[in-house]
Design a protein around this motif. Sequence first.
Motif, PDB file in Angstrom:
ATOM      1  N   PRO A  10      29.684  28.448  45.157  1.00  0.00           N
ATOM      2  CA  PRO A  10      30.368  28.747  44.493  1.00  0.00           C
ATOM      3  C   PRO A  10      31.995  28.277  43.772  1.00  0.00           C
ATOM      4  O   PRO A  10      32.388  28.881  43.288  1.00  0.00           O
ATOM      5  N   ALA A  43      35.614  37.108  46.688  1.00  0.00           N
ATOM      6  CA  ALA A  43      34.556  35.714  47.229  1.00  0.00           C
ATOM      7  C   ALA A  43      32.889  36.297  47.307  1.00  0.00           C
ATOM      8  O   ALA A  43      32.139  35.575  47.245  1.00  0.00           O
ATOM      9  N   GLY A  52      40.316  32.688  51.752  1.00  0.00           N
ATOM     10  CA  GLY A  52      38.502  32.668  51.362  1.00  0.00           C
ATOM     11  C   GLY A  52      38.346  33.695  50.977  1.00  0.00           C
ATOM     12  O   GLY A  52      37.214  33.162  50.482  1.00  0.00           O
ATOM     13  N   ASP A  53      38.815  34.902  51.604  1.00  0.00           N
ATOM     14  CA  ASP A  53      38.493  35.918  50.633  1.00  0.00           C
ATOM     15  C   ASP A  53      38.126  36.252  49.540  1.00  0.00           C
ATOM     16  O   ASP A  53      37.762  37.005  49.128  1.00  0.00           O
ATOM     17  N   CYS A  57      41.677  36.374  40.410  1.00  0.00           N
ATOM     18  CA  CYS A  57      40.927  35.260  41.128  1.00  0.00           C
ATOM     19  C   CYS A  57      39.148  36.992  41.093  1.00  0.00           C
ATOM     20  O   CYS A  57      40.056  37.323  40.289  1.00  0.00           O
ATOM     21  N   VAL A 104      37.990  34.177  45.165  1.00  0.00           N
ATOM     22  CA  VAL A 104      38.507  32.529  44.642  1.00  0.00           C
ATOM     23  C   VAL A 104      39.124  32.570  43.916  1.00  0.00           C
ATOM     24  O   VAL A 104      39.552  33.823  42.475  1.00  0.00           O
TER      25      VAL A 104
END
Length: 483
Positions: free
Chosen positions: A310, A296, A100-101, A293, A103
């Motif tokens: 997000p 986040a 989760g850190d 990525c 995206v």
Amino acid sequence: MIVDFRPHARLRDRVPRDITGSVSPVLEALGEERADLARVRLVYDWVQYRENFRDVVDVRPILSRAAPGDDAFEVAVDVRRGAGLPLRELTAERLREKAGDVVFLEDWGPTRESRIWDFNTMYWSALRSWEEASGQEYEQALPGGRSDARNRDAAADVIRDLFAVWDRLADTGALPEELYVVELGVGNGNQARVFLDVFRDLDHVHGRGYYDRLRYLMCDYSQHVLDLARENVAGHAARVASYVAEASRPCDVLGFLRGRVFLVYVSNVYDNLPTDEVAHLAGRTYRVETRACLPATGAAELAAALSASPVEIPALVGELLRLGPDGLAAATPELFPGVAAAVDFWRRTWSMLRLKERYVPLGALDLYALAPSVSGEMLRPLLESGGDIRMHVSNGALAGFVDSLTLLHPFGMLVCHDLFVTDVQGYRTGFRGPGKYDGSVVNWVNGPLLAHVGRRMGFDVRFTPFRHTGGGNIVTLTAQVGD
């Protein structure tokens, strides 16, 4: 545990970097996290590109062919950006990083298939929009603010070599009526204009009428770019033709010229083509897989600016890459009230884009195709040259190089000015990309690999420093049929 501190020249400045101060905090973090040091590699690079796809500290899994419990990992530190930063805390943060850190914008895969190349393609196809937003032309983003390809003296050297070949053929009645020159990756046409201007001037003095027989073929994958280039060389319109062609597959369009081209000219193109990376670590061969990525926190900022969530950002990025900024604005006016808003989203996303990396066992080299008709076995002498190594495969450049060689007349030559690693050891001494040039991707090109493949095809391949500028990293590759 292995510590690989790459000996970049900047580490020997008058105020050298504190190597102990760079290593000790990382070791402290590994100890606090109770890492098995027998399974750890520490790699320290001077990452020369201020804009790139790496964090100051990255952790990369090294996957095993056996059970997952045998996996190791690599901790990579950017020495340039790491100076003065809390490396212990940054390392601990990366070791504890959860899904989760960040995206993710794609799944794991070979780097040459990453979305960073979709961004790269969009940059060149929507260049005008990017330049309007940045307030500068793309050449201004290059070191020195211009391309070395526009150097008149460099063009004159190549043209005089052509004249020498043509004079010999003309004296024996073997010179064709049409004299073909191909430029791959023509860009805005500045280089073509310089070449044609110098060619006309030298031919006037030389007095053998080669300019009237010249057929200069400008090639680029962007029709928009070709249109700009044609405007730039309007004074030579009768001598010029343009073709939409990929630099990695020129024969798709120019196959009718096989064996007839006297010069294939390429400048600052190969470093902008998709590439994998491979590594040889502790006697095992790996391919580097990547996954694009966004942090986040960065994705949340993008979403907030759009009054979106997000979780919507990956899909919006996908639409941007599929439609371009103009199409994205037209398709989602509720989020992007105009093209400028879509370009702002593009630029902000690009600035924070990162690549997660992992090492995946490669298996038999002969099953890995580097380019059409080029087996991975060509990598073996480079990978097994002694000691651990990680290098680019330069797949796009290699494919274009091999394809271009088939276009050459028996007395033709390929000339390429670019960022080349010219010795395998160069991959053990410094970071060679990927970096960001404005909105595009740059990687140094694996010169030893191109030379090895070219020589197997019967060509003499040489590298010489680009001698028409003071310093710089540009190298000239020349390939001709060997004696």
